[in-house]
Motif scaffolding. Sequence first.
Motif, PDB file in Angstrom:
ATOM      1  N   LEU A  12       0.828  -1.203   0.000  1.00 40.51           N
ATOM      2  CA  LEU A  12       0.000   0.000   0.000  1.00 40.51           C
ATOM      3  C   LEU A  12       0.866   1.260   0.000  1.00 40.51           C
ATOM      4  O   LEU A  12       0.568   2.230  -0.709  1.00 40.51           O
ATOM      5  CB  LEU A  12      -0.940   0.002   1.209  1.00 40.51           C
ATOM      6  CG  LEU A  12      -1.943  -1.164   1.270  1.00 40.51           C
ATOM      7  CD1 LEU A  12      -2.862  -1.017   2.494  1.00 40.51           C
ATOM      8  CD2 LEU A  12      -2.790  -1.240   0.014  1.00 40.51           C
ATOM      9  N   LEU A  14       3.931   1.500  -1.130  1.00 43.09           N
ATOM     10  CA  LEU A  14       4.561   1.612  -2.447  1.00 43.09           C
ATOM     11  C   LEU A  14       3.559   2.095  -3.490  1.00 43.09           C
ATOM     12  O   LEU A  14       3.885   2.868  -4.392  1.00 43.09           O
ATOM     13  CB  LEU A  14       5.143   0.248  -2.874  1.00 43.09           C
ATOM     14  CG  LEU A  14       6.382  -0.200  -2.095  1.00 43.09           C
ATOM     15  CD1 LEU A  14       6.733  -1.647  -2.444  1.00 43.09           C
ATOM     16  CD2 LEU A  14       7.565   0.721  -2.382  1.00 43.09           C
ATOM     17  N   GLY A  15       2.332   1.632  -3.327  1.00 42.37           N
ATOM     18  CA  GLY A  15       1.292   2.050  -4.262  1.00 42.37           C
ATOM     19  C   GLY A  15       1.007   3.528  -4.193  1.00 42.37           C
ATOM     20  O   GLY A  15       0.754   4.178  -5.212  1.00 42.37           O
ATOM     21  N   LEU A  16       1.083   4.059  -2.989  1.00 47.36           N
ATOM     22  CA  LEU A  16       0.867   5.502  -2.853  1.00 47.36           C
ATOM     23  C   LEU A  16       1.946   6.265  -3.605  1.00 47.36           C
ATOM     24  O   LEU A  16       1.663   7.225  -4.330  1.00 47.36           O
ATOM     25  CB  LEU A  16       0.900   5.892  -1.374  1.00 47.36           C
ATOM     26  CG  LEU A  16      -0.439   5.835  -0.622  1.00 47.36           C
ATOM     27  CD1 LEU A  16      -0.236   6.202   0.849  1.00 47.36           C
ATOM     28  CD2 LEU A  16      -1.471   6.775  -1.248  1.00 47.36           C
ATOM     29  N   SER A  17       3.203   5.820  -3.440  1.00 44.47           N
ATOM     30  CA  SER A  17       4.309   6.489  -4.143  1.00 44.47           C
ATOM     31  C   SER A  17       4.149   6.335  -5.646  1.00 44.47           C
ATOM     32  O   SER A  17       4.304   7.284  -6.416  1.00 44.47           O
ATOM     33  CB  SER A  17       5.658   5.881  -3.750  1.00 44.47           C
ATOM     34  OG  SER A  17       5.865   5.987  -2.364  1.00 44.47           O
ATOM     35  N   ALA A  18       3.839   5.114  -6.037  1.00 40.94           N
ATOM     36  CA  ALA A  18       3.734   4.848  -7.485  1.00 40.94           C
ATOM     37  C   ALA A  18       2.579   5.621  -8.098  1.00 40.94           C
ATOM     38  O   ALA A  18       2.700   6.201  -9.182  1.00 40.94           O
ATOM     39  CB  ALA A  18       3.561   3.349  -7.734  1.00 40.94           C
ATOM     40  N   GLY A  19       1.457   5.615  -7.388  1.00 42.24           N
ATOM     41  CA  GLY A  19       0.270   6.272  -7.936  1.00 42.24           C
ATOM     42  C   GLY A  19       0.493   7.738  -8.204  1.00 42.24           C
ATOM     43  O   GLY A  19       0.014   8.296  -9.194  1.00 42.24           O
TER      44      GLY A  19
ATOM     45  N   GLY B  17      -3.503   3.820  -2.069  1.00 40.68           N
ATOM     46  CA  GLY B  17      -2.245   3.092  -2.245  1.00 40.68           C
ATOM     47  C   GLY B  17      -2.455   1.804  -3.039  1.00 40.68           C
ATOM     48  O   GLY B  17      -1.680   1.448  -3.925  1.00 40.68           O
ATOM     49  N   PHE B  21      -0.876   0.663  -6.637  1.00 40.21           N
ATOM     50  CA  PHE B  21      -0.104  -0.571  -6.880  1.00 40.21           C
ATOM     51  C   PHE B  21      -0.697  -1.367  -8.032  1.00 40.21           C
ATOM     52  O   PHE B  21       0.031  -1.935  -8.852  1.00 40.21           O
ATOM     53  CB  PHE B  21      -0.030  -1.409  -5.602  1.00 40.21           C
ATOM     54  CG  PHE B  21       1.174  -2.308  -5.593  1.00 40.21           C
ATOM     55  CD1 PHE B  21       1.089  -3.632  -6.002  1.00 40.21           C
ATOM     56  CD2 PHE B  21       2.422  -1.818  -5.220  1.00 40.21           C
ATOM     57  CE1 PHE B  21       2.212  -4.453  -6.021  1.00 40.21           C
ATOM     58  CE2 PHE B  21       3.554  -2.629  -5.231  1.00 40.21           C
ATOM     59  CZ  PHE B  21       3.445  -3.945  -5.636  1.00 40.21           C
TER      60      PHE B  21
END
Lengths: 957, 230
Positions: A12, A14-19, B17, B21
């Motif tokens: 989650l 990492l997803g925030l950063s990626a998003g 998040g 992903f």
Amino acid sequence: MSPGVSSRRRFLALGLSAGAAMATGLWGCGSDEEKSEEVAAGAKGAKGAKGAKGAKGAEGAEGAGPVLPQGIDLEKWNRIKGEPYRLGTFGLMPGACSLPGPQAKRNWPDRDKYKDVETIPGMCQLCSSVCGIVGYVKNGRLIKVEGNPKDPNSRGHLCARGQAALNHLYHPERLLYPLKRVGARGEGRWKRISWDEALDEIAEKLKAVRQSGHPEEFAFHQGRQRSKDALKRFLDAFGTSTQLSHRSLCSGNRRAANLSFLWESDWDLNDVEHSKYILNFGSNAFEAHQGHVPFANRIQNGRFRNGAKLVTFDVRLSNTAGSSDEWFAPFPGTDGAVALAMGHTILSENRHDESFLETWTNVSIEELRELYEPYTADWAERISGVPASDIRRIAREFAGAAPAATTMCNRGSSAHINGFYNDRAINLLNALVGSVGQKGGWCWSPWGGLDPVVQTPPMPPAARTTSILEDPPEYPLANVWRRMRVGEIVYLYLLQGRARLQAYMTYNLDSPVTWPEESLTQQVLGDESLIEFHVCINAFYNETAHFADIVLPWTTYLERWDLDARASYNLKPYVGLRTPMVEPLGESRDVRDFFPELARRIGGGMEKWYPEQDVRDYMQEWAAAVPENPQTGKRGLDRLLDEGVWESDRKPFYQPFLQPLSAEDIEGSEVDPEGVILRDGQGIGIMLDGKPVRGFKTPSRKFEIRSAFIHKIGRNEDCSELIARSGMARTKNRPAEHRGHDVEISEMPTWFLPREMENLADDELIMTSFKWNVHNHGRTMNLKWLAEIVHSNPAWLNPKTARRLGVGDGDWVELTSYYSQELEHRSPHLKRTDLVEERGRRKVATMRVPIVTMEGIHPQALAMSNSCGHTQYTSVAQAKRKPAETAGHLVGSDSKKFVDADWERNMWWEDTSSGDHSDWTPNTGNGWNQNRLMPIAPDPVSGQQSYHDTVISIRKL
Amino acid sequence: MTGHHDSPAGDAEDLEGLAGFYRLLSRLWVSELDAEWLEMLVDGSLADVAEELEFPLDGPREEVLEQLAIEYCGLVIGPKNHVPPHQSVWVEGQMQGQTVVSMQQFLEVVREEVDATMSDHLGVQLGVMGIIVESLAESQAMPETGTETGTETGTETGTETGTETGTETGTEKGSDVTELTELARVFFATHIMWITRFLARAGAATDSKFYLRLIAVTSEFLAEEHEVWE
């Protein structure tokens, strides 16, 4: 905190950063540039879009229901989700998607399957019969194919191959993207490239070929093609006449034999539906024939409605032979001998049609008696093994049924070293009994395909280059009437340095599987010094693609346009339409679509033959002359889109030689002493009882039993006068490059036995090949519905022979094939000194196969189907079942380990023996490529590949 | 005051998040890496993410790009021995099966269009899941007490400007969350779960370090997700 929570937290975060760093929206549906713009706009742009509800929001506001941020249409979701399925004790299955597999059983019968379908006409192309079809399309997917009842030739019938259309169109291993080779040729490593990159590279290479001053060093090599206009336009615009084909593997001798009698047609259309007697030499029309379905349908109509008797001569008990009223198995290649013996009986017992012979042939009855004198039934029995009494009896029956009597033949009689003469002898029987051109007899039509009323937009002038690959000087009848070429010597000539190729483009071709001498073919294809650049156009990754440098994904016949037709058994032409029934899968494209782009990139004048025009517009122009249907008011392409086909109202082409010529037809003409009507030196007819009639389109204007032309052309003599008298401007003298390559061709029908068949050793047999009713030669083994029925090709051996050789049913044997001694004598130019001498013959190859014992095969023959043994061409053709899936399960399925993939679930014939013959289970695996054994063996007259004459030795393992 | 309407996947930030992903995986699976994306992963805005996920991308840029293109082709495009990335093939044994009809409906629900061939590609499906989860995040982020009235004005870069005035009640928000959660659950079950089978096969079919790592990450992620959405 449990490890699982920690792992999830990480995702989650990492997803925030990626998003934050990525665009919104869906990858894979827009250009990367659009995505980049969104990324550049950053979070602000994304939030702004949400806040405004953008265009999506506006649409939502107009009454489609609540539309959430990101455009989720909840009302749509509520409408489609429906009632969930209850799956017994396994709980609920979401109702939004009707999954097949176990769910399909619960949802059967699906009464809505054909609701709201669109029916779209087309034409099959899984063999060369091009039967009319209708596709049922729903939600943009083809869900069923059936025969088109409006097709005048196939009449709504569709064979197993045609039914496997869905396997073909939606095959999981279709080529979807252009690919470029990485690593060595034949290594099998590729990367995806764009169409632009592919066409740029190809154009650059082809431009260089043109600029070298040798455009003929660009060869185009087609397998089965039905877009002749598109190919011809490109190649003629380019300026190369090195347009190679597979015709000599198929029907070269049959065509040459027909042409020798008729000149105007290479294709006999036996009017079997109206026959009383059908004499079949080696044709397996019920399973494999260029007019397969239309012809088989009419044969059966002739038999069951008209009382026709069907007698078959075939080395092997094919399905056609098995369905016949009588079957005889002659020694391979002796069909011509049997036919000559029948002619002997007919003449000697005065059962011939004297009137026809004297009026319409160019020999006297006395000359015929002299011709037939040595060919007695007893002579034929010694050679063929067919009892003399049966030969005589059948000859009498045949003559008695005339004129509603016809012979039929195909590769079985013609794909031999003596095949040209076999077919000449067989076809002559029809002249003897006067059934030529008669209803129920041996007919033909001048329309080998489309009704000439439809005309393509202007085509470039024909290319005028010469290449030994396209016109080998050693084969006199290969190209004089039609361009049949000698496909099977292409790779040999390249290997021998007799020609050079800078660029090679293959199209729907699988030469390593379908061409003789598989290893030589592979050797040449893999050699960049022999073929500098190879582009392969195909819908699947086959053995030819494996040796390409660039592979272009071709559309299937269900995704492209053509006007198409075969020579019709109705004896009049028609026009059929092949329509893109669905959008092409992936990035597959048809040549009609990308050849214009390629031509424009090459430039140098090519572009002028490609005005900016949609393919559909081109088709519109081409089909413009299709007349209006008075009921619907539709014409041209619209009519074809509606009906799929249009048949002209011409009369069937019976007895065309009796058609009277009008005064206008003969204006300005003169009659020569033989009664031939000539205008400006060109033959246009003949006088019959004082009246001008069309006659045959031959130099004598008669059915040419004696062909001075073939004799003279074999000797490179000038035949201009003969050609002029025929009026067939398409026929040509042999070119200057053929000087010095003379071949003795008998002007009268004759027959000989290839010398290698004399004095066979005890362990030697003659190998023949055959096709099954569910396969074509090399393009259908990747279709699972068909591969399940036939996927293996053990060798057929007669039980008596098997006992004599000490082998039993299921035993493995080693076959060794040998080059033709007849060809060593007649065709020394082939120089096969590369083949090692063994037992007085030259060895070609060895292969180990199992045998099956069959009563239905001549005791001195061995037969193998030639559709098997792929080394590429998808996991289906290779009979490879993927490793069983053990991880994961399909939600809602019956079992946690249930594998709901049709292939893995149902594929039962994988060979698990790992090459250990003792461990092999019969009818498993994907068979053996018979062409590994088959030597390159062109008939010296026409170049037809001999598929049924190979001497093999057999050894039990 | 209405009840708490969090989805089982977490709160709004969690869902954002999660959506991110999904979108990352979507892009990495839908096609080969291009130069721009390689740059982002090695040196750019996704470098930290790539490092954290241990994606091996060392080496001269051009060589890495070429090698990844070859490996991607061999893994999911072919021309042979590849692992089909389209769900229809796994479920029905052919391209363009009934699965794409279902996917078409979901694509209409999320208001996206893709080429028919790509509609059941795992990369696209991961992307659709990301859109649904993003939507759930947005819904969850809306305040849930009483009645909400507001005016929003936004500008979509380079294109449109709109103004929206809306009323959102707690019950509406709650029902949206519920429906979106159901949508996510159904989509996951129908069009995401099959990917685990693809991954198992893909793991045995390649020796590409990058794609093996991507397979491992995706497998682990989907295993976690399975616990949530089941």
